[in-house]
Design a protein around this motif. Structure first.
Motif, short mmCIF file in Angstrom:
data_model
loop_
_atom_site.label_atom_id
_atom_site.label_comp_id
_atom_site.label_asym_id
_atom_site.label_seq_id
_atom_site.Cartn_x
_atom_site.Cartn_y
_atom_site.Cartn_z
N ASN A 136 0.83 -1.20 0.00
CA ASN A 136 0.00 0.00 0.00
C ASN A 136 0.87 1.25 0.00
O ASN A 136 0.65 2.18 -0.79
N ASN A 137 1.85 1.30 0.89
CA ASN A 137 2.71 2.47 0.97
C ASN A 137 3.48 2.68 -0.33
O ASN A 137 3.61 3.81 -0.81
N LEU A 138 3.99 1.60 -0.91
CA LEU A 138 4.71 1.68 -2.17
C LEU A 138 3.83 2.33 -3.24
O LEU A 138 4.26 3.28 -3.92
N PHE A 139 2.61 1.83 -3.40
CA PHE A 139 1.72 2.35 -4.45
C PHE A 139 1.20 3.75 -4.12
O PHE A 139 1.33 4.67 -4.92
N TYR A 140 0.60 3.90 -2.94
CA TYR A 140 -0.07 5.16 -2.62
C TYR A 140 0.92 6.32 -2.53
O TYR A 140 0.70 7.39 -3.11
N LYS A 141 2.01 6.13 -1.81
CA LYS A 141 2.97 7.21 -1.59
C LYS A 141 3.55 7.71 -2.91
O LYS A 141 3.69 8.92 -3.11
N HIS A 142 3.86 6.80 -3.81
CA HIS A 142 4.45 7.18 -5.09
C HIS A 142 3.45 7.99 -5.92
O HIS A 142 3.79 9.05 -6.47
N LEU A 143 2.22 7.49 -6.00
CA LEU A 143 1.19 8.22 -6.76
C LEU A 143 0.91 9.59 -6.15
O LEU A 143 0.86 10.60 -6.86
N ASP A 144 0.75 9.63 -4.84
CA ASP A 144 0.45 10.89 -4.17
C ASP A 144 1.58 11.90 -4.38
O ASP A 144 1.33 13.08 -4.64
N HIS A 145 2.81 11.44 -4.29
CA HIS A 145 3.97 12.32 -4.48
C HIS A 145 3.92 12.99 -5.86
O HIS A 145 4.07 14.21 -5.98
N HIS A 146 3.68 12.21 -6.90
CA HIS A 146 3.72 12.76 -8.25
C HIS A 146 2.45 13.53 -8.61
O HIS A 146 2.51 14.52 -9.35
N LEU A 147 1.33 13.11 -8.08
CA LEU A 147 0.11 13.91 -8.32
C LEU A 147 0.21 15.26 -7.62
O LEU A 147 -0.19 16.29 -8.18
N THR A 148 0.79 15.28 -6.44
CA THR A 148 1.05 16.54 -5.74
C THR A 148 2.04 17.39 -6.55
O THR A 148 1.88 18.60 -6.67
N GLN A 149 3.05 16.74 -7.09
CA GLN A 149 4.04 17.43 -7.92
C GLN A 149 3.36 18.20 -9.07
O GLN A 149 3.79 19.29 -9.43
N PHE A 150 2.29 17.62 -9.60
CA PHE A 150 1.57 18.25 -10.72
C PHE A 150 0.29 18.95 -10.28
O PHE A 150 -0.57 19.24 -11.10
N GLY A 151 0.20 19.23 -8.99
CA GLY A 151 -0.84 20.12 -8.48
C GLY A 151 -2.24 19.56 -8.39
O GLY A 151 -3.21 20.32 -8.34
N VAL A 152 -2.37 18.23 -8.36
CA VAL A 152 -3.71 17.66 -8.21
C VAL A 152 -3.77 16.71 -7.00
O VAL A 152 -2.78 16.20 -6.56
#
Length: 152
Positions: A136-152
């Motif tokens: 869960n951490n592997l998937f969620y954290k990575h997605l959240d990091h990059h979606l935050t990077q692109f402002g969503v």
């Protein structure tokens, strides 16, 4: 603090909604990747689970990854901005926004539908067996990091 559970339908739908808010012209708040490269980059984590397109690390490299990288990737501690990317995750060549977006959404849905049981103690590409929380951490954290990077 526990990260949201990507295996829950409401959480995976929230992530997908964030992805759907991206546009081809969306610019990053930091980093070097463009939007299409970021989506392709996020797909690599799922390709390592579902597709046999990335060579597995040899014994020595896997031992190093388990010792030094696993905790960074599977813990709840957020990634730092502009942190180093593993070579397999570096996207070379141009990518199509719609194609990469569609692939990522399909991977997220597939993972959610398979559920926690399918992932608990599942062997990962680089780190050996992971429990469901680590996945869960592997998937969620990575997605959240990059979606935050692109402002969503």
């Amino acid at each position: 603090m526990a990260l949201p559970n990507i295996f829950r339908k409401d959480i995976s739908e929230e992530i997908i909604q964030r992805i759907n808010n991206l546009k081809p012209e969306t610019q990053p708040g930091w980093g070097k990747m463009n939007i299409s490269e970021m989506l392709a980059h996020c797909n690599v984590a799922y390709e390592m689970v579902y597709d046999n397109k990335h060579p597995k690390p040899n014994f020595l490299m896997k031992a190093i990854m388990k010792s030094f990288v696993k905790k960074i990737v599977t813990s709840e501690i957020p990634y730092k901005r502009n942190s180093q990317t593993a070579p397999a995750f570096i996207i070379k060549g141009s990518r199509d926004f719609k194609t990469e977006k569609k692939r990522l959404i399909e991977y997220i849905n597939r993972t959610q539908e398979l559920g926690e049981r399918r992932f608990d103690k599942k062997d990962s590409h680089s780190f050996g067996k992971l429990d469901v929380n680590e996945w869960n951490n592997l998937f969620y954290k990575h997605l959240d990091h990059h979606l935050t990077q692109f402002g969503v």
